[in-house]
Enzyme design. Structure first.
Site, PDB file in Angstrom:
ATOM      1  N   ARG A  15       0.834  -1.216   0.000  1.00  0.00           N
ATOM      2  CA  ARG A  15       0.000   0.000   0.000  1.00  0.00           C
ATOM      3  C   ARG A  15       0.871   1.270   0.000  1.00  0.00           C
ATOM      4  O   ARG A  15       0.567   2.242   0.685  1.00  0.00           O
ATOM      5  CB  ARG A  15      -0.937   0.031   1.215  1.00  0.00           C
ATOM      6  CG  ARG A  15      -1.974  -1.070   1.257  1.00  0.00           C
ATOM      7  CD  ARG A  15      -3.003  -0.921   0.146  1.00  0.00           C
ATOM      8  NE  ARG A  15      -4.148  -1.787   0.354  1.00  0.00           N
ATOM      9  CZ  ARG A  15      -4.203  -3.076   0.010  1.00  0.00           C
ATOM     10  NH1 ARG A  15      -3.161  -3.643  -0.589  1.00  0.00           N
ATOM     11  NH2 ARG A  15      -5.287  -3.777   0.226  1.00  0.00           N
TER      12      ARG A  15
ATOM     13  N   SER B 110     -10.602  -0.704   3.111  1.00  0.00           N
ATOM     14  CA  SER B 110      -9.850  -0.812   4.372  1.00  0.00           C
ATOM     15  C   SER B 110      -9.454   0.589   4.825  1.00  0.00           C
ATOM     16  O   SER B 110      -8.818   1.319   4.074  1.00  0.00           O
ATOM     17  CB  SER B 110      -8.567  -1.610   4.168  1.00  0.00           C
ATOM     18  OG  SER B 110      -8.840  -2.875   3.672  1.00  0.00           O
TER      19      SER B 110
ATOM     20  N   GLU C 181      -4.758   3.805   6.031  1.00  0.00           N
ATOM     21  CA  GLU C 181      -4.295   3.714   4.641  1.00  0.00           C
ATOM     22  C   GLU C 181      -5.034   4.738   3.783  1.00  0.00           C
ATOM     23  O   GLU C 181      -4.602   5.072   2.692  1.00  0.00           O
ATOM     24  CB  GLU C 181      -4.435   2.291   4.096  1.00  0.00           C
ATOM     25  CG  GLU C 181      -5.810   1.919   3.598  1.00  0.00           C
ATOM     26  CD  GLU C 181      -5.752   1.023   2.373  1.00  0.00           C
ATOM     27  OE1 GLU C 181      -4.989   1.367   1.457  1.00  0.00           O
ATOM     28  OE2 GLU C 181      -6.460   0.012   2.338  1.00  0.00           O
TER      29      GLU C 181
HETATM   30  N1  EPU Z   1     -10.421 -10.587  10.339  1.00  0.00           N
HETATM   31  C1  EPU Z   1     -11.090 -10.601  11.540  1.00  0.00           C
HETATM   32  N2  EPU Z   1     -12.089  -9.696  11.731  1.00  0.00           N
HETATM   33  C2  EPU Z   1     -12.450  -8.804  10.798  1.00  0.00           C
HETATM   34  C3  EPU Z   1     -11.746  -8.773   9.563  1.00  0.00           C
HETATM   35  C4  EPU Z   1     -10.737  -9.686   9.365  1.00  0.00           C
HETATM   36  O1  EPU Z   1     -10.813 -11.418  12.426  1.00  0.00           O
HETATM   37  O2  EPU Z   1     -13.377  -8.036  11.048  1.00  0.00           O
HETATM   38  C5  EPU Z   1      -9.391 -11.610  10.087  1.00  0.00           C
HETATM   39  C6  EPU Z   1      -9.912 -12.651   9.110  1.00  0.00           C
HETATM   40  O3  EPU Z   1     -10.586 -13.675   9.760  1.00  0.00           O
HETATM   41  C7  EPU Z   1      -8.655 -13.143   8.447  1.00  0.00           C
HETATM   42  C8  EPU Z   1      -7.770 -11.922   8.458  1.00  0.00           C
HETATM   43  O4  EPU Z   1      -8.301 -11.032   9.418  1.00  0.00           O
HETATM   44  O5  EPU Z   1      -8.044 -14.146   9.232  1.00  0.00           O
HETATM   45  C9  EPU Z   1      -7.644 -11.275   7.101  1.00  0.00           C
HETATM   46  O6  EPU Z   1      -8.919 -10.832   6.662  1.00  0.00           O
HETATM   47  P1  EPU Z   1      -9.262 -10.582   5.100  1.00  0.00           P
HETATM   48  O7  EPU Z   1      -8.895 -11.790   4.328  1.00  0.00           O
HETATM   49  O8  EPU Z   1     -10.653 -10.086   5.027  1.00  0.00           O
HETATM   50  O9  EPU Z   1      -8.239  -9.490   4.628  1.00  0.00           O
HETATM   51  P2  EPU Z   1      -7.693  -8.169   5.316  1.00  0.00           P
HETATM   52  O10 EPU Z   1      -6.264  -8.400   5.689  1.00  0.00           O
HETATM   53  O11 EPU Z   1      -8.609  -7.717   6.374  1.00  0.00           O
HETATM   54  C10 EPU Z   1      -6.721  -7.186   3.088  1.00  0.00           C
HETATM   55  C11 EPU Z   1      -6.764  -5.902   2.320  1.00  0.00           C
HETATM   56  C12 EPU Z   1      -8.081  -5.762   1.551  1.00  0.00           C
HETATM   57  C13 EPU Z   1      -8.188  -6.934   0.589  1.00  0.00           C
HETATM   58  C14 EPU Z   1      -8.128  -8.232   1.407  1.00  0.00           C
HETATM   59  C15 EPU Z   1      -8.115  -9.447   0.532  1.00  0.00           C
HETATM   60  C16 EPU Z   1      -5.398  -4.324   3.550  1.00  0.00           C
HETATM   61  C17 EPU Z   1      -5.357  -3.106   4.399  1.00  0.00           C
HETATM   62  N3  EPU Z   1      -6.599  -4.756   3.211  1.00  0.00           N
HETATM   63  O12 EPU Z   1      -7.744  -7.131   4.083  1.00  0.00           O
HETATM   64  O13 EPU Z   1      -8.005  -4.573   0.780  1.00  0.00           O
HETATM   65  O14 EPU Z   1      -9.386  -6.881  -0.150  1.00  0.00           O
HETATM   66  O15 EPU Z   1      -6.913  -8.273   2.195  1.00  0.00           O
HETATM   67  O16 EPU Z   1      -6.880  -9.580  -0.096  1.00  0.00           O
HETATM   68  O17 EPU Z   1      -4.336  -4.846   3.190  1.00  0.00           O
HETATM   69  C18 EPU Z   1      -8.580  -2.245   0.710  1.00  0.00           C
HETATM   70  O18 EPU Z   1      -7.380  -2.017   0.691  1.00  0.00           O
HETATM   71  O19 EPU Z   1      -9.442  -1.326   0.667  1.00  0.00           O
HETATM   72  C19 EPU Z   1      -9.034  -3.634   0.826  1.00  0.00           C
HETATM   73  C20 EPU Z   1     -10.316  -3.943   0.965  1.00  0.00           C
END
Ligand code: EPU
Length: 338
Positions: free
Chosen positions: A162, A237, A333
């Site tokens: 990012r 995010s 971000e």
């Molecule tokens: N999780 C929780 N609670 C929540 C959300 C997530 O426990 O409310 C846990 C999930 O269970 C999982 C982990 O966190 O174990 C990761 O969650 P997720 O796969 O939803 O991905 P993320 O790390 O929360 C990132 C990106 C997203 C992207 C997704 C999928 C960032 C800041 N965000 O989210 O990007 O869509 O991975 O690759 O890196 C964005 O940048 O706007 C965005 C949506």
């Protein structure tokens, strides 16, 4: 030139924050862009593209330049590759669909990301195991001070998680006008390892997925977790996932053995901020019209009439609580305009 006055920016930012632009102009051509930058009557400028990664907290006392440059063209090909030049104002997901229709591979995991193509390099957009840098060839940007066009190679852009040069030393100095992508024509490199994609494909009984199958799976997953900005204002995010050293991670892991994490190539660790925020009890919470999304705690939402300041205050409260609970700082971000 059509410079308008006192225009509401509510339709121009996905958070749906109702602030005004003192002056506003639609940029539809490169020559016009040069001319607008030369106008001495408007020394203060504010560059606005898809408005999908910013939180506006006050009226903009400047000339808001809405980058609406359009056009997608194939500019070259070699062996299994094709080079696509995309003007900055093209909507990202419409571009993804354009490439899928022609069976060009590379963008399928990046389906349904809000915003325009010109801002994709700024934060090196990423999802489901793919980042823009993986398909990025170069971009062109206009130097604001001299109005000259400069080409930035992938190396020039200094992409990180990012992050890019446009968030650092080049910040505020350039307007990205086009992006050139390097995509595959056949023999696509499919990335389905990201857990949820495999599950979704299995659910649809797809054994040999095409790029269209993967895109559809990503769209389904995103729709199930992330709010549609047309229905509930949001900016995806709000925070980045914090990246910590092995030492910090080990201490954290000892106290939180069930926390999810990703080990990075350089030996540091990424901890999902959504998990940290959820553990602090914020998931699904609503304070007036500002809230934390019920299905993904990383996403702050505007249920209707929240102000940018209310969303910002909530973000700061979350940041403080996460720091006090886990001793980990989560950084926004989203670009906060204060
Ligand atoms: N999780 C929780 N609670 C929540 C959300 C997530 O426990 O409310 C846990 C999930 O269970 C999982 C982990 O966190 O174990 C990761 O969650 P997720 O796969 O939803 O991905 P993320 O790390 O929360 C990132 C990106 C997203 C992207 C997704 C999928 C960032 C800041 N965000 O989210 O990007 O869509 O991975 O690759 O890196 C964005 O940048 O706007 C965005 C949506």
């Amino acid at each position: 030139m059509n410079i308008q006055e006192n225009i509401s920016l509510k339709p121009y930012n996905t958070f749906g924050i109702d602030v005004n632009a003192r002056f506003f102009v639609e940029i539809t051509g490169l020559l016009q862009l040069q001319r607008v930058l030369q106008l001495s009557a408007y020394p203060n400028r504010f560059i606005l593209s898809g408005g999908s990664n910013m939180l506006l907290t006050k009226d903009i006392e400047a000339l808001v330049m809405h980058i609406n440059l359009k056009g997608i063209s194939k500019i070259g090909e070699q062996d299994n590759e094709v080079f696509i030049k995309v003007m900055a104002g093209e909507n990202w997901h419409e571009l993804v669909l354009w490439t899928l229709e022609r069976n060009y591979g590379g963008l399928e995991n990046l389906s349904l990301i809000p915003g325009n193509t010109g801002t994709a390099p700024i934060q090196n957009i990423g999802a489901y195991g793919v980042e823009l840098k993986d398909v990025f060839e170069s971009c062109e940007a206009m130097h604001i001070a001299t109005q000259e066009l400069k080409e930035f190679s992938k190396e020039d852009c200094q992409f990180g998680y990012r992050d890019s040069i446009f968030k650092n030393s080049a910040k505020g100095k350039y307007i990205i006008t086009s992006v050139t992508l390097r995509l595959t024509k056949a023999e696509h490199k499919l990335l389905t390892f990201y857990g949820a994609i495999e599950e979704e494909l299995k659910h649809e009984h797809i054994v040999h997925p095409t790029i269209i199958d993967i895109s559809k799976a990503v769209v389904t997953i995103r729709k199930s977790k992330l709010p549609d900005p047309k229905e509930i204002g949001n900016s995806g995010s709000f925070f980045k996932n914090p990246v910590v050293s092995k030492k910090t991670f080990d201490a954290f892991r000892k106290k939180n053995p069930n926390a999810p994490f990703y080990e990075m190539e350089n030996g540091s660790y990424k901890i999902p901020a959504g998990w940290l925020i959820e553990q602090c009890g914020f998931k699904g919470k609503r304070f007036g019209d500002a809230g934390v999304h019920e299905k993904q705690a990383l996403v702050l939402v505007n249920y209707g009439t929240a102000t940018g300041v209310e969303i910002f205050d909530l973000a700061m409260r979350i940041q403080k609580t996460v720091k006090e609970t886990f001793n980990i700082v989560i950084a926004p971000e989203v670009n906060i305009i204060r």
